[in-house]
Design a protein around this motif. Structure first.
Motif, mmCIF file in Angstrom:
data_model
loop_
_atom_site.group_PDB
_atom_site.id
_atom_site.type_symbol
_atom_site.label_atom_id
_atom_site.label_comp_id
_atom_site.label_asym_id
_atom_site.label_seq_id
_atom_site.Cartn_x
_atom_site.Cartn_y
_atom_site.Cartn_z
ATOM 1 N N ALA A 155 0.829 -1.208 0.000
ATOM 2 C CA ALA A 155 0.000 0.000 0.000
ATOM 3 C C ALA A 155 0.864 1.258 0.000
ATOM 4 O O ALA A 155 0.550 2.250 -0.672
ATOM 5 N N GLU A 156 1.978 1.227 0.728
ATOM 6 C CA GLU A 156 2.882 2.390 0.754
ATOM 7 C C GLU A 156 3.538 2.593 -0.599
ATOM 8 O O GLU A 156 3.662 3.724 -1.079
ATOM 9 N N LEU A 157 3.953 1.500 -1.230
ATOM 10 C CA LEU A 157 4.552 1.605 -2.564
ATOM 11 C C LEU A 157 3.547 2.199 -3.549
ATOM 12 O O LEU A 157 3.896 3.050 -4.373
ATOM 13 N N GLU A 158 2.308 1.748 -3.452
ATOM 14 C CA GLU A 158 1.252 2.263 -4.343
ATOM 15 C C GLU A 158 1.023 3.746 -4.096
ATOM 16 O O GLU A 158 0.879 4.537 -5.037
ATOM 17 N N ALA A 159 1.009 4.144 -2.814
ATOM 18 C CA ALA A 159 0.785 5.553 -2.481
ATOM 19 C C ALA A 159 1.930 6.438 -2.972
ATOM 20 O O ALA A 159 1.715 7.568 -3.421
ATOM 21 N N ASN A 160 3.159 5.932 -2.896
ATOM 22 C CA ASN A 160 4.321 6.747 -3.271
ATOM 23 C C ASN A 160 4.571 6.796 -4.772
ATOM 24 O O ASN A 160 5.019 7.821 -5.296
ATOM 25 N N PHE A 161 4.291 5.688 -5.471
ATOM 26 C CA PHE A 161 4.673 5.605 -6.870
ATOM 27 C C PHE A 161 3.515 5.393 -7.835
ATOM 28 O O PHE A 161 3.688 5.551 -9.039
ATOM 29 N N GLY A 162 2.348 5.016 -7.326
ATOM 30 C CA GLY A 162 1.162 4.894 -8.159
ATOM 31 C C GLY A 162 1.357 3.974 -9.346
ATOM 32 O O GLY A 162 2.000 2.929 -9.245
ATOM 33 N N ASP A 163 0.803 4.396 -10.494
ATOM 34 C CA ASP A 163 0.858 3.536 -11.684
ATOM 35 C C ASP A 163 2.236 3.524 -12.344
ATOM 36 O O ASP A 163 2.436 2.839 -13.337
ATOM 37 N N GLN A 164 3.194 4.289 -11.814
ATOM 38 C CA GLN A 164 4.566 4.215 -12.339
ATOM 39 C C GLN A 164 5.243 2.891 -11.945
ATOM 40 O O GLN A 164 6.222 2.487 -12.556
ATOM 41 N N LEU A 165 4.711 2.238 -10.907
ATOM 42 C CA LEU A 165 5.331 1.020 -10.411
ATOM 43 C C LEU A 165 4.795 -0.183 -11.184
ATOM 44 O O LEU A 165 4.025 -0.985 -10.685
ATOM 45 N N THR A 166 5.202 -0.277 -12.449
ATOM 46 C CA THR A 166 4.823 -1.411 -13.290
ATOM 47 C C THR A 166 5.629 -2.649 -12.882
ATOM 48 O O THR A 166 6.543 -2.565 -12.060
ATOM 49 N N ALA A 167 5.300 -3.798 -13.482
ATOM 50 C CA ALA A 167 6.024 -5.033 -13.165
ATOM 51 C C ALA A 167 7.510 -4.894 -13.478
ATOM 52 O O ALA A 167 8.377 -5.304 -12.688
ATOM 53 N N ASN A 168 7.827 -4.289 -14.645
ATOM 54 C CA ASN A 168 9.231 -4.122 -15.028
ATOM 55 C C ASN A 168 9.964 -3.162 -14.096
ATOM 56 O O ASN A 168 11.116 -3.392 -13.727
ATOM 57 N N VAL A 169 9.287 -2.081 -13.720
ATOM 58 C CA VAL A 169 9.905 -1.103 -12.822
ATOM 59 C C VAL A 169 10.093 -1.719 -11.436
ATOM 60 O O VAL A 169 11.117 -1.488 -10.775
ATOM 61 N N THR A 170 9.124 -2.513 -10.990
ATOM 62 C CA THR A 170 9.251 -3.185 -9.695
ATOM 63 C C THR A 170 10.466 -4.099 -9.685
ATOM 64 O O THR A 170 11.252 -4.118 -8.733
#
Length: 251
Positions: A103-118
């Motif tokens: 949830a924190e990762l989603e709040a900080n990075f939103g839709d920028q956190l794709t599978a490849n970026v993760t």
């Protein structure tokens, strides 16, 4: 820190299979058991990194076992692990690792956190998988990435600069390690001398490295950041003057 076997392997940069092989060959002490779960400590991580380093230098399993046996000679396993923990406890990190929820990762990075970026974020070590969750092993680095994204820099470009910075710092770290290996470590001629001396070396180097890198970063930032802000301010002021002149001509 406590590790399950997959966390231990990932942190050391090896595989679970290798950890089990080293354990089967009596190179790695057995873990503590909690029910059916094997729990490893920082002492195990230190030993594992030592084994990996010796293998990379070309030593065979039998040679490593012989050297570790000589190191353990006259000491109980607890004493040996205590010596390794003494060195392992001298972490260079200023803050302890902290848990990071999805949830924190989603709040900080939103839709920028794709599978490849993760995956790239994991590869760079900004976050690590720990069980079903995540951990920021270096919270300062993770929080810097969060703040840069909050300022408006795309996450992928933050990762670009993180990767570039790490490569440059790794190069400097390797050069420094070479100097220490050549000129400092040989001063301890026996295993009994090595543990307290190497611990002292780490304690003395830590503030020196931080001060040197911090000073270099400050000098660079003092040069480049005001320069780009000043250039942008000049562009804005020039644009404003042009608009005012255009408006006056119209009148």
């Amino acid at each position: 820190m406590e590790y399950r076997i997959d966390d231990l392997a990932r942190t050391a940069g090896t595989t679970v299979r290798n950890v089990r092989v080293y354990q089967d060959r009596d190179l790695l002490p057995p873990p503590r058991k909690e029910g059916r779960t094997a729990i490893y400590s920082d002492a195990h991580l230190t030993r594992l990194k030592l084994i990996i380093s010796m293998l990379e230098r070309g030593y065979a399993f039998a040679q490593i076992k012989e050297m570790i046996g000589a190191w353990e000679s006259g000491r109980s396993l607890g004493e040996v692990l205590g010596l390794e923990e003494e060195v392992a406890s001298r972490s260079w990190a200023q803050d302890a690792p902290r848990a990071v929820s999805a949830a924190e990762l989603e709040a900080n990075f939103g839709d920028q956190l794709t599978a490849n970026v993760t995956k790239r974020t994991l590869d760079l070590g900004l976050i690590e998988r720990r069980g079903r969750g995540f951990v920021a092993p270096l919270p300062e680095l993770y929080e810097a990435a969060v703040e840069l994204v909050a300022l408006g820099i795309p996450l992928e470009e933050v990762l670009d600069i993180a990767e570039s910075m790490q490569a440059k710092v790794d190069h400097l770290g390797a050069e420094l390690a070479g100097l220490i290996s050549d000129h400092v470590l040989p001063r301890a001629s026996t295993a009994d001398e090595a543990t307290p001396f190497y611990g002292e070396v780490i304690d003395r180097l830590r503030p020196l490295v931080f001060k040197a890198l911090n000073s270099a970063a400050i000098r660079s930032a003092d040069h480049y950041i005001p320069s780009i802000i000043g250039a942008r301010m000049a562009e804005l002021m020039s644009g404003r003057r042009e608009r005012e002149a255009s408006s006056a001509g119209t009148d």
